[in-house]
Design a protein around this motif. Structure first.
Motif, PDB file in Angstrom:
ATOM      1  N   GLU A 213       0.833  -1.213   0.000  1.00 53.65           N
ATOM      2  CA  GLU A 213       0.000   0.000   0.000  1.00 53.65           C
ATOM      3  C   GLU A 213       0.865   1.260   0.000  1.00 53.65           C
ATOM      4  O   GLU A 213       0.561   2.234  -0.699  1.00 53.65           O
TER       5      GLU A 213
ATOM      6  N   GLN B 275       2.276   1.804  -3.421  1.00 55.79           N
ATOM      7  CA  GLN B 275       1.245   2.318  -4.323  1.00 55.79           C
ATOM      8  C   GLN B 275       1.006   3.816  -4.098  1.00 55.79           C
ATOM      9  O   GLN B 275       0.895   4.582  -5.049  1.00 55.79           O
ATOM     10  N   LYS B 276       0.965   4.234  -2.840  1.00 55.61           N
ATOM     11  CA  LYS B 276       0.663   5.629  -2.523  1.00 55.61           C
ATOM     12  C   LYS B 276       1.873   6.555  -2.649  1.00 55.61           C
ATOM     13  O   LYS B 276       1.750   7.686  -3.112  1.00 55.61           O
TER      14      LYS B 276
ATOM     15  N   PRO C 135       4.901   6.022  -6.870  1.00 54.67           N
ATOM     16  CA  PRO C 135       4.121   5.659  -8.066  1.00 54.67           C
ATOM     17  C   PRO C 135       4.960   5.059  -9.193  1.00 54.67           C
ATOM     18  O   PRO C 135       4.466   4.188  -9.921  1.00 54.67           O
TER      19      PRO C 135
ATOM     20  N   TRP D 206       5.427   1.509  -8.201  1.00 53.81           N
ATOM     21  CA  TRP D 206       4.152   0.809  -8.339  1.00 53.81           C
ATOM     22  C   TRP D 206       3.870   0.505  -9.811  1.00 53.81           C
ATOM     23  O   TRP D 206       3.334  -0.558 -10.142  1.00 53.81           O
TER      24      TRP D 206
ATOM     25  N   GLU E 219       2.967  -3.085 -11.528  1.00 56.67           N
ATOM     26  CA  GLU E 219       1.849  -3.316 -12.449  1.00 56.67           C
ATOM     27  C   GLU E 219       2.331  -3.906 -13.780  1.00 56.67           C
ATOM     28  O   GLU E 219       1.682  -4.793 -14.345  1.00 56.67           O
TER      29      GLU E 219
ATOM     30  N   GLN F  69      -4.819 -10.044  -5.450  1.00 56.21           N
ATOM     31  CA  GLN F  69      -4.672  -8.664  -4.968  1.00 56.21           C
ATOM     32  C   GLN F  69      -5.606  -8.380  -3.798  1.00 56.21           C
ATOM     33  O   GLN F  69      -5.224  -7.749  -2.827  1.00 56.21           O
TER      34      GLN F  69
END
Length: 191
Positions: free
Chosen positions: A101, A104-105, A108, A111, A115, A155
Motif C-alpha cells: 500500500e 502504491q501511494k 508511483p 508501483w 503493475e 490482490q
C-alpha cells in the motif's frame, strides 16, 4: 564485499518494510538493524526509495525464475503452471500489505513497475492455459479472463483487513485459491 553489503542492506530493508511498511522505516532503522552507519548505506544506495526498488526487484527475480521455466521445460503445462503459481504464493505471502500500500501511494514509479510485472505474468499464465487447452488438459474457459480473475483475487486477498478478520493467513488463502483455480480450469464446467 560490495555485493555482500548491498545484499545485506536489501535483506534487512525487506524484513523491516514487510514488518512495518515503507513509510515507517528510516535509513537509520536499516543501519541500526545491520549495525552499520547510514553513511555506509548511502555508499550503496541513494536513499530509501532505491532500496525499496531493489527489494521489489529481488521479488520479481525470484518469481521470474519460476515463470521462465514455463517456457523452457517440456513438462505438462498444468504442472508448470501449478509450480509457478506456488512461487507467486510464496512471494506474495511474504509481502506485507502495508508495504505494498505504501508503495502504491508513495512511490508511483515503483508501483508502475509492479503493475508492468503483473501484466507480464498475466500473459504467461494465459499462455500456459491456452497450451493446456490445445492439449485437451484444460476447459475452454476464456484464458485471459480466468487469469485476470485469479490475479485480481490475489490482490484482494493480500489486503490486511481481508483475511485477518476470518482467521486465515495469506499463504492459506492463496493456497486454496490456486487449488480452486487449477481445478476450475481443468474440470468440466457446469452449465
Amino acid at each position: 564485499m560490495e555485493d555482500l553489503n548491498r545484499n545485506r542492506i536489501i535483506q534487512a530493508a525487506d524484513e523491516l518494510f514487510n514488518k512495518r511498511g515503507y513509510k515507517s522505516v528510516t535509513i537509520s532503522d536499516i543501519a541500526e538493524k545491520l549495525g552499520m552507519s547510514k553513511k555506509t548505506i548511502y555508499q550503496y544506495f541513494s536513499g530509501k526509495e532505491e532500496i525499496a526498488t531493489s527489494v521489489i526487484e529481488t521479488v520479481f527475480r525470484r518469481i521470474s525464475v519460476q515463470f521462465d521455466t514455463l517456457k523452457q521445460d517440456d513438462d505438462h503445462p498444468i504442472a508448470e503452471l501449478c509450480a509457478s503459481l506456488e512461487q507467486v504464493k510464496t512471494e506474495v505471502a511474504r509481502l506485507h500489505p502495508l508495504f505494498l500500500e505504501d508503495i502504491q501511494k508513495l512511490l508511483p514509479d515503483l508501483w508502475q513497475k509492479v503493475e508492468e510485472f503483473r501484466a507480464q505474468r498475466i500473459l504467461q499464465i494465459e499462455s500456459s492455459i491456452k497450451e493446456a487447452q490445445k492439449m485437451g488438459a484444460a476447459t475452454d474457459v476464456d484464458a485471459r479472463l480466468a487469469t485476470v480473475i485469479f490475479l485480481e483475487t490475489v490482490q484482494s486477498l493480500i489486503r490486511p483487513d481481508t483475511l485477518s478478520r476470518h482467521g486465515f493467513t495469506a499463504s492459506e488463502a492463496l493456497g486454496a485459491l490456486i487449488d480452486i483455480f487449477i481445478k476450475g480450469i481443468t474440470q468440466v464446467p457446469h452449465k
